[in-house]
Design a protein around this motif. Structure first.
Motif, mmCIF file in Angstrom:
data_model
loop_
_atom_site.group_PDB
_atom_site.id
_atom_site.type_symbol
_atom_site.label_atom_id
_atom_site.label_comp_id
_atom_site.label_asym_id
_atom_site.label_seq_id
_atom_site.Cartn_x
_atom_site.Cartn_y
_atom_site.Cartn_z
ATOM 1 N N PRO A 200 0.827 -1.220 0.000
ATOM 2 C CA PRO A 200 0.000 0.000 0.000
ATOM 3 C C PRO A 200 0.858 1.265 0.000
ATOM 4 O O PRO A 200 0.482 2.276 -0.591
ATOM 5 C CB PRO A 200 -0.819 -0.133 1.289
ATOM 6 C CG PRO A 200 -0.867 -1.605 1.555
ATOM 7 C CD PRO A 200 0.464 -2.132 1.090
ATOM 8 N N GLU A 201 2.028 1.195 0.652
ATOM 9 C CA GLU A 201 2.916 2.350 0.700
ATOM 10 C C GLU A 201 3.438 2.704 -0.689
ATOM 11 O O GLU A 201 3.521 3.884 -1.065
ATOM 12 C CB GLU A 201 4.088 2.084 1.651
ATOM 13 C CG GLU A 201 3.714 1.979 3.111
ATOM 14 C CD GLU A 201 3.077 0.631 3.481
ATOM 15 O OE1 GLU A 201 2.487 0.546 4.579
ATOM 16 O OE2 GLU A 201 3.171 -0.314 2.678
ATOM 17 N N MET A 202 3.811 1.669 -1.485
ATOM 18 C CA MET A 202 4.290 1.914 -2.840
ATOM 19 C C MET A 202 3.180 2.480 -3.716
ATOM 20 O O MET A 202 3.402 3.408 -4.493
ATOM 21 C CB MET A 202 4.833 0.622 -3.445
ATOM 22 C CG MET A 202 5.338 0.768 -4.886
ATOM 23 S SD MET A 202 6.719 1.931 -5.039
ATOM 24 C CE MET A 202 8.037 0.924 -4.349
ATOM 25 N N SER A 203 1.982 1.938 -3.578
ATOM 26 C CA SER A 203 0.856 2.447 -4.353
ATOM 27 C C SER A 203 0.563 3.905 -4.002
ATOM 28 O O SER A 203 0.284 4.725 -4.884
ATOM 29 C CB SER A 203 -0.388 1.591 -4.109
ATOM 30 O OG SER A 203 -0.218 0.295 -4.641
ATOM 31 N N ALA A 204 0.646 4.211 -2.711
ATOM 32 C CA ALA A 204 0.392 5.583 -2.279
ATOM 33 C C ALA A 204 1.441 6.531 -2.844
ATOM 34 O O ALA A 204 1.122 7.660 -3.261
ATOM 35 C CB ALA A 204 0.379 5.656 -0.754
ATOM 36 N N LEU A 205 2.697 6.090 -2.889
ATOM 37 C CA LEU A 205 3.753 6.925 -3.452
ATOM 38 C C LEU A 205 3.516 7.173 -4.934
ATOM 39 O O LEU A 205 3.603 8.315 -5.405
ATOM 40 C CB LEU A 205 5.115 6.246 -3.263
ATOM 41 C CG LEU A 205 6.294 6.908 -4.001
ATOM 42 C CD1 LEU A 205 6.529 8.318 -3.469
ATOM 43 C CD2 LEU A 205 7.556 6.055 -3.858
ATOM 44 N N MET A 206 3.191 6.126 -5.685
ATOM 45 C CA MET A 206 3.007 6.262 -7.125
ATOM 46 C C MET A 206 1.819 7.157 -7.471
ATOM 47 O O MET A 206 1.785 7.770 -8.530
ATOM 48 C CB MET A 206 2.815 4.892 -7.764
ATOM 49 C CG MET A 206 4.049 4.006 -7.722
ATOM 50 S SD MET A 206 5.424 4.665 -8.676
ATOM 51 C CE MET A 206 4.766 4.593 -10.338
ATOM 52 N N GLY A 207 0.840 7.221 -6.575
ATOM 53 C CA GLY A 207 -0.337 8.048 -6.824
ATOM 54 C C GLY A 207 -0.288 9.413 -6.177
ATOM 55 O O GLY A 207 -1.225 10.206 -6.328
ATOM 56 N N PHE B 178 -0.366 2.862 -12.149
ATOM 57 C CA PHE B 178 0.381 1.889 -11.342
ATOM 58 C C PHE B 178 -0.127 1.881 -9.909
ATOM 59 O O PHE B 178 -0.177 0.821 -9.257
ATOM 60 C CB PHE B 178 1.874 2.219 -11.385
ATOM 61 C CG PHE B 178 2.762 1.085 -10.966
ATOM 62 C CD1 PHE B 178 3.072 0.882 -9.632
ATOM 63 C CD2 PHE B 178 3.276 0.209 -11.900
ATOM 64 C CE1 PHE B 178 3.880 -0.171 -9.232
ATOM 65 C CE2 PHE B 178 4.084 -0.846 -11.516
ATOM 66 C CZ PHE B 178 4.402 -1.037 -10.186
ATOM 67 N N SER B 179 -0.523 3.055 -9.418
ATOM 68 C CA SER B 179 -0.995 3.144 -8.030
ATOM 69 C C SER B 179 -2.332 2.441 -7.826
ATOM 70 O O SER B 179 -2.697 2.127 -6.689
ATOM 71 C CB SER B 179 -1.123 4.608 -7.612
ATOM 72 O OG SER B 179 -2.259 5.226 -8.197
#
Length: 304
Positions: free
Chosen positions: A160-167, A228-229
């Motif tokens: 979830p952290e990576m998705s949040a960063l990408m978005g 991606f997010s």
């Protein structure tokens, strides 16, 4: 670390292709169709079989478009399978997302298109990132999916952290322009094609406009981050408890880590086929289309 490296490679691929906009959304192909769904306009093409045996819904990977399926779809169409090739949001000729878009999970958008075209269940094919979407679609809408056909992909374990960063809007505002700035050179496109295909001769004769034109559409760089997010992590239990899966990968694929491929192999249900295309790179569905079609048709015959 491997997941991060894989992500960086994917982003670099976008860097190497994104350029300022000038392509037209209106008629990219003679058979182009568009599906309107909430904030999205989804571009797709239909390769209709004359004597239809069944139907296959095909979802492309990151930084690519429905064009990557043409070689395989043409062969499957000739064998009696109607193929629908869809462009994911932010790629091909579909909607580019912005901060104001009411963003929806990719599987919800693709499923809406599927059911708008047919009440019958589909074989759902996914390549690379499209494999993540196909997996999520089958987990969420099992009644609409006969079997998964997965090519050049693995499990999606993004946090979830990576998705949040990408978005994140700040990240997107920085990365989007950078993507458009970094790649204005056809030689870079050829280089990445050679890496993806593991086939220098095929890459040299490739019509790179089929890749570069849709990525020239304004907002592709920013949209790619948003897209991606919005990816849903793989539900491994859904695969394990689901129907047989066709799982095909290239032996020379340098994009999908072995650990990611193995995460799917470990949960393949009984009756699945795990096939390796020797010498195949990440984009083997194009230059190894004959071999890929053969194993696909064999699987389809066993899973009518």
């Amino acid at each position: 670390m491997k997941k991060i490296i894989s992500l960086i490679l994917s982003l670099v691929l976008v860097f190497s292709l994104a350029v300022p906009a000038f392509a037209s959304y209106e008629t990219p192909f003679e058979d182009s169709l568009f599906f309107e769904f909430e904030d999205y306009s989804i571009h797709y093409r239909v390769f209709t079989a004359e004597e239809e045996k069944d139907q296959i819904f095909m979802i492309h990977g990151f930084a690519l478009s429905s064009y990557c399926w043409v070689e395989l779809a043409t062969r499957l169409q000739a064998a009696g399978y109607t193929c629908v090739l869809a462009d994911l949001p932010d790629f091909g000729y579909s909607t580019r997302e912005t901060s104001s878009t009411n963003k929806l999970p990719r599987e919800d958008i693709m499923h809406a298109l599927m059911v708008s075209l047919s009440d019958e269940p589909w074989y759902v094919a996914g390549h690379s990132m499209g494999g993540y979407v196909a997996q999520a679609l089958a987990a969420k809408y099992p009644e609409s999916v006969k079997n998964l056909l997965l090519y050049g992909t693995g499990g999606n374990d993004n946090s979830p952290e990576m998705s949040a960063l990408m978005g994140n809007d700040i990240f997107v505002s920085l990365m989007g322009p950078l993507m458009q700035l970094m790649t204005r050179f056809d030689i870079l496109v050829k280089l990445f094609l050679q890496m993806g295909l593991n086939d220098k001769e095929y890459a040299e004769n490739y019509d790179i406009s089929k890749i570069t034109e849709p990525i020239r559409i304004e907002g592709t760089g920013k949209g790619a981050c948003y897209s991606f997010s919005m990816l849903t992590p793989t539900d491994y239990d859904a695969i394990r408890n689901g129907k047989p899966v066709l799982f095909v990968n290239g032996s020379a694929d340098s994009v999908i880590p072995d650990a990611s491929k193995n995460s799917i192999r470990e949960v393949l249900p009984e009756g699945s086929v795990d096939y390796v295309v020797e010498g195949g790179g990440h984009m083997f569905i194009e230059n190894k289309a004959d071999e890929t079609a053969k194993v696909t048709l064999s699987f389809l015959a066993e899973n009518k």
